[in-house]
Design a protein around this motif. Structure first.
Motif, PDB file in Angstrom:
ATOM      1  N   LEU A   1      -2.381  21.543  -4.354  1.00 29.23           N
ATOM      2  CA  LEU A   1      -2.316  20.529  -3.309  1.00 29.23           C
ATOM      3  C   LEU A   1      -1.572  21.070  -2.095  1.00 29.23           C
ATOM      4  CD1 LEU A   1      -1.315  17.407  -5.439  1.00 29.23           C
ATOM      5  CD2 LEU A   1      -3.563  17.949  -4.561  1.00 29.23           C
ATOM      6  N   SER A   2      -2.038  20.675  -0.934  1.00 28.26           N
ATOM      7  CA  SER A   2      -1.331  21.083   0.281  1.00 28.26           C
ATOM      8  C   SER A   2       0.007  20.339   0.348  1.00 28.26           C
ATOM      9  CB  SER A   2      -2.166  20.765   1.520  1.00 28.26           C
ATOM     10  OG  SER A   2      -2.226  19.366   1.714  1.00 28.26           O
ATOM     11  N   LYS A   3       0.922  20.876   1.136  1.00 21.86           N
ATOM     12  CA  LYS A   3       2.252  20.255   1.263  1.00 21.86           C
ATOM     13  C   LYS A   3       2.139  18.837   1.807  1.00 21.86           C
ATOM     14  CE  LYS A   3       4.891  24.461   1.732  1.00 21.86           C
ATOM     15  NZ  LYS A   3       5.838  25.222   2.518  1.00 21.86           N
ATOM     16  N   ARG A   4       1.207  18.643   2.699  1.00 22.31           N
ATOM     17  CA  ARG A   4       1.035  17.319   3.306  1.00 22.31           C
ATOM     18  C   ARG A   4       0.574  16.300   2.253  1.00 22.31           C
ATOM     19  NH1 ARG A   4      -1.154  14.923   8.668  1.00 22.31           N
ATOM     20  NH2 ARG A   4      -1.989  13.001   7.839  1.00 22.31           N
ATOM     21  N   ILE A   5      -0.421  16.662   1.448  1.00 26.47           N
ATOM     22  CA  ILE A   5      -0.932  15.767   0.393  1.00 26.47           C
ATOM     23  C   ILE A   5       0.176  15.479  -0.629  1.00 26.47           C
ATOM     24  CG2 ILE A   5      -2.618  15.517  -1.468  1.00 26.47           C
ATOM     25  CD1 ILE A   5      -3.943  15.364   1.223  1.00 26.47           C
ATOM     26  N   LYS A   6       0.894  16.540  -1.002  1.00 27.96           N
ATOM     27  CA  LYS A   6       1.990  16.378  -1.961  1.00 27.96           C
ATOM     28  C   LYS A   6       3.052  15.427  -1.402  1.00 27.96           C
ATOM     29  CE  LYS A   6       5.300  18.990  -4.667  1.00 27.96           C
ATOM     30  NZ  LYS A   6       5.955  20.257  -4.897  1.00 27.96           N
ATOM     31  N   HIS A   7       3.393  15.582  -0.137  1.00 31.70           N
ATOM     32  CA  HIS A   7       4.375  14.713   0.521  1.00 31.70           C
ATOM     33  C   HIS A   7       3.892  13.253   0.540  1.00 31.70           C
ATOM     34  CE1 HIS A   7       7.486  13.457   3.300  1.00 31.70           C
ATOM     35  NE2 HIS A   7       6.556  12.980   4.111  1.00 31.70           N
ATOM     36  N   ILE A   8       2.628  13.062   0.859  1.00 33.42           N
ATOM     37  CA  ILE A   8       2.066  11.699   0.896  1.00 33.42           C
ATOM     38  C   ILE A   8       2.088  11.068  -0.498  1.00 33.42           C
ATOM     39  CG2 ILE A   8      -0.076  10.400   1.233  1.00 33.42           C
ATOM     40  CD1 ILE A   8      -0.669  12.316   3.601  1.00 33.42           C
ATOM     41  N   LEU A   9       1.692  11.825  -1.522  1.00 34.64           N
ATOM     42  CA  LEU A   9       1.694  11.301  -2.894  1.00 34.64           C
ATOM     43  C   LEU A   9       3.114  10.943  -3.362  1.00 34.64           C
ATOM     44  CD1 LEU A   9      -0.959  13.594  -4.617  1.00 34.64           C
ATOM     45  CD2 LEU A   9      -1.191  11.182  -3.999  1.00 34.64           C
ATOM     46  N   GLU A  10       4.090  11.802  -3.031  1.00 37.44           N
ATOM     47  CA  GLU A  10       5.482  11.505  -3.391  1.00 37.44           C
ATOM     48  C   GLU A  10       5.943  10.200  -2.748  1.00 37.44           C
ATOM     49  OE1 GLU A  10       7.578  14.991  -2.116  1.00 37.44           O
ATOM     50  OE2 GLU A  10       7.190  16.074  -3.984  1.00 37.44           O
ATOM     51  N   ASN A  11       5.592  10.021  -1.474  1.00 33.39           N
ATOM     52  CA  ASN A  11       5.988   8.798  -0.772  1.00 33.39           C
ATOM     53  C   ASN A  11       5.302   7.560  -1.339  1.00 33.39           C
ATOM     54  OD1 ASN A  11       7.948   9.795   0.951  1.00 33.39           O
ATOM     55  ND2 ASN A  11       6.453  10.401   2.496  1.00 33.39           N
ATOM     56  N   ILE A  12       4.054   7.687  -1.733  1.00 39.42           N
ATOM     57  CA  ILE A  12       3.349   6.558  -2.344  1.00 39.42           C
ATOM     58  C   ILE A  12       4.040   6.136  -3.634  1.00 39.42           C
ATOM     59  CG2 ILE A  12       1.208   5.882  -3.507  1.00 39.42           C
ATOM     60  CD1 ILE A  12      -0.307   7.484  -1.336  1.00 39.42           C
ATOM     61  N   VAL A  13       4.417   7.111  -4.453  1.00 43.46           N
ATOM     62  CA  VAL A  13       5.120   6.802  -5.709  1.00 43.46           C
ATOM     63  C   VAL A  13       6.452   6.123  -5.411  1.00 43.46           C
ATOM     64  CG1 VAL A  13       6.271   7.852  -7.703  1.00 43.46           C
ATOM     65  CG2 VAL A  13       3.982   8.596  -7.067  1.00 43.46           C
ATOM     66  N   LEU A  14       7.196   6.645  -4.433  1.00 44.05           N
ATOM     67  CA  LEU A  14       8.486   6.036  -4.084  1.00 44.05           C
ATOM     68  C   LEU A  14       8.310   4.616  -3.541  1.00 44.05           C
ATOM     69  CD1 LEU A  14      10.303   9.128  -2.540  1.00 44.05           C
ATOM     70  CD2 LEU A  14      10.874   7.946  -4.677  1.00 44.05           C
ATOM     71  N   ILE A  15       7.272   4.407  -2.764  1.00 41.08           N
ATOM     72  CA  ILE A  15       7.009   3.059  -2.232  1.00 41.08           C
ATOM     73  C   ILE A  15       6.661   2.098  -3.369  1.00 41.08           C
ATOM     74  CG2 ILE A  15       5.383   1.709  -0.834  1.00 41.08           C
ATOM     75  CD1 ILE A  15       5.418   4.129   1.150  1.00 41.08           C
ATOM     76  N   LEU A  16       5.872   2.565  -4.333  1.00 42.00           N
ATOM     77  CA  LEU A  16       5.545   1.712  -5.491  1.00 42.00           C
ATOM     78  C   LEU A  16       6.804   1.350  -6.271  1.00 42.00           C
ATOM     79  CD1 LEU A  16       2.228   3.350  -6.747  1.00 42.00           C
ATOM     80  CD2 LEU A  16       2.502   1.159  -5.573  1.00 42.00           C
ATOM     81  N   PHE A  17       7.689   2.338  -6.480  1.00 41.82           N
ATOM     82  CA  PHE A  17       8.955   2.045  -7.154  1.00 41.82           C
ATOM     83  C   PHE A  17       9.791   1.064  -6.333  1.00 41.82           C
ATOM     84  CE2 PHE A  17       8.330   5.769  -9.947  1.00 41.82           C
ATOM     85  CZ  PHE A  17       8.705   5.179 -11.147  1.00 41.82           C
ATOM     86  N   SER A  18       9.725   1.170  -5.013  1.00 39.67           N
ATOM     87  CA  SER A  18      10.463   0.246  -4.154  1.00 39.67           C
ATOM     88  C   SER A  18       9.993  -1.191  -4.374  1.00 39.67           C
ATOM     89  CB  SER A  18      10.313   0.629  -2.684  1.00 39.67           C
ATOM     90  OG  SER A  18      10.930   1.874  -2.442  1.00 39.67           O
ATOM     91  N   PHE A  19       8.685  -1.380  -4.517  1.00 39.22           N
ATOM     92  CA  PHE A  19       8.164  -2.719  -4.795  1.00 39.22           C
ATOM     93  C   PHE A  19       8.683  -3.242  -6.131  1.00 39.22           C
ATOM     94  CE2 PHE A  19       4.694  -1.715  -1.693  1.00 39.22           C
ATOM     95  CZ  PHE A  19       4.931  -2.795  -0.847  1.00 39.22           C
ATOM     96  N   ILE A  20       8.766  -2.361  -7.114  1.00 35.67           N
ATOM     97  CA  ILE A  20       9.296  -2.758  -8.421  1.00 35.67           C
ATOM     98  C   ILE A  20      10.751  -3.192  -8.277  1.00 35.67           C
ATOM     99  CG2 ILE A  20       9.943  -1.912 -10.722  1.00 35.67           C
ATOM    100  CD1 ILE A  20       7.375  -0.143 -10.567  1.00 35.67           C
ATOM    101  N   TYR A  21      11.548  -2.425  -7.529  1.00 39.01           N
ATOM    102  CA  TYR A  21      12.953  -2.785  -7.336  1.00 39.01           C
ATOM    103  C   TYR A  21      13.102  -4.106  -6.587  1.00 39.01           C
ATOM    104  CZ  TYR A  21      14.178   1.847  -9.054  1.00 39.01           C
ATOM    105  OH  TYR A  21      14.335   2.963  -9.837  1.00 39.01           O
ATOM    106  N   VAL A  22      12.257  -4.339  -5.603  1.00 33.61           N
ATOM    107  CA  VAL A  22      12.294  -5.621  -4.882  1.00 33.61           C
ATOM    108  C   VAL A  22      11.959  -6.764  -5.838  1.00 33.61           C
ATOM    109  CG1 VAL A  22      11.148  -6.997  -3.092  1.00 33.61           C
ATOM    110  CG2 VAL A  22      11.857  -4.648  -2.604  1.00 33.61           C
ATOM    111  N   PHE A  23      11.000  -6.549  -6.723  1.00 34.30           N
ATOM    112  CA  PHE A  23      10.635  -7.553  -7.723  1.00 34.30           C
ATOM    113  C   PHE A  23      11.808  -7.840  -8.658  1.00 34.30           C
ATOM    114  CE2 PHE A  23       8.491  -8.678 -11.804  1.00 34.30           C
ATOM    115  CZ  PHE A  23       7.953  -9.888 -11.388  1.00 34.30           C
ATOM    116  N   VAL A  24      12.526  -6.789  -9.072  1.00 31.24           N
ATOM    117  CA  VAL A  24      13.692  -6.954  -9.942  1.00 31.24           C
ATOM    118  C   VAL A  24      14.772  -7.768  -9.219  1.00 31.24           C
ATOM    119  CG1 VAL A  24      15.608  -5.699 -11.050  1.00 31.24           C
ATOM    120  CG2 VAL A  24      13.260  -4.921 -11.362  1.00 31.24           C
ATOM    121  N   ILE A  25      14.991  -7.475  -7.938  1.00 33.01           N
ATOM    122  CA  ILE A  25      15.958  -8.237  -7.143  1.00 33.01           C
ATOM    123  C   ILE A  25      15.545  -9.701  -7.082  1.00 33.01           C
ATOM    124  CG2 ILE A  25      16.884  -8.568  -4.816  1.00 33.01           C
ATOM    125  CD1 ILE A  25      16.661  -5.476  -4.483  1.00 33.01           C
TER     126      ILE A  25
END
Length: 167
Positions: free
Chosen positions: A3-27
């Protein structure tokens, strides 16, 4: 395929954003379990058929010791989980044959053997277990969610900083 660095960076951010939604739900769950109105919870008044320390089997097979109460003519057992595992006060105050009132939330996971969404216990119009204990315990979800959210923001910031250096 690499994977290119750009694609890898985008995928990492998508995963972090999904986890952020989970944390907001927990709150959100933690906030909903604050300032509970007992009028909006389920209530049961009856004679104690059995009480003591029992094992609660959670939805993921996790076992924990809880204080439980079984009322006459009600199939469900109700329980209290404490991080400290100290139930001596409840063991002394709740005896078989006592008439008590329980305030609780319906257990959404029917396979659990003990409903630990017990909010308050009253005996002879005296509060044995105050709802503030339940609210404090459930309030820990707020701190867990905020901690996770802050960790995600920090990780996203450093990932972005690292990505911008490689461009």
């Amino acid at each position: 395929m690499k994977l290119s660095k750009r694609i890898k960076h985008i995928l990492e951010n998508i995963v972090l954003i999904l986890f952020s939604f989970i944390y907001v739900f927990v709150i959100q769950i933690g906030l909903e379990k604050q300032n509970i109105s007992l009028d909006k919870t389920r209530k049961a008044t009856n004679v104690v058929e059995n009480s003591g320390i029992g094992i609660h089997y959670g939805s993921k097979g996790i076992k924990s010791n809880v204080f439980f109460i079984k009322l006459k003519n009600i199939e469900e057992k109700f329980g209290v989980y404490r991080f400290s595992k100290n139930y001596n006060d409840l063991l002394q105050l709740v005896k078989i044959g006592d008439t008590i009132t329980l305030y609780f939330n319906e257990d959404s996971y029917k396979k659990r053997n003990i409903n630990i969404d017990l909010i308050q216990i009253e005996k002879k119009n005296k509060i044995i277990l105050p709802k503030s204990e339940y609210e404090k315990k459930e309030g820990s979800l707020i701190y867990i969610g905020i901690g996770g959210l802050l960790a995600n923001i920090i990780i996203m910031y450093y990932n972005r900083k690292k990505y911008l250096k490689t461009i």
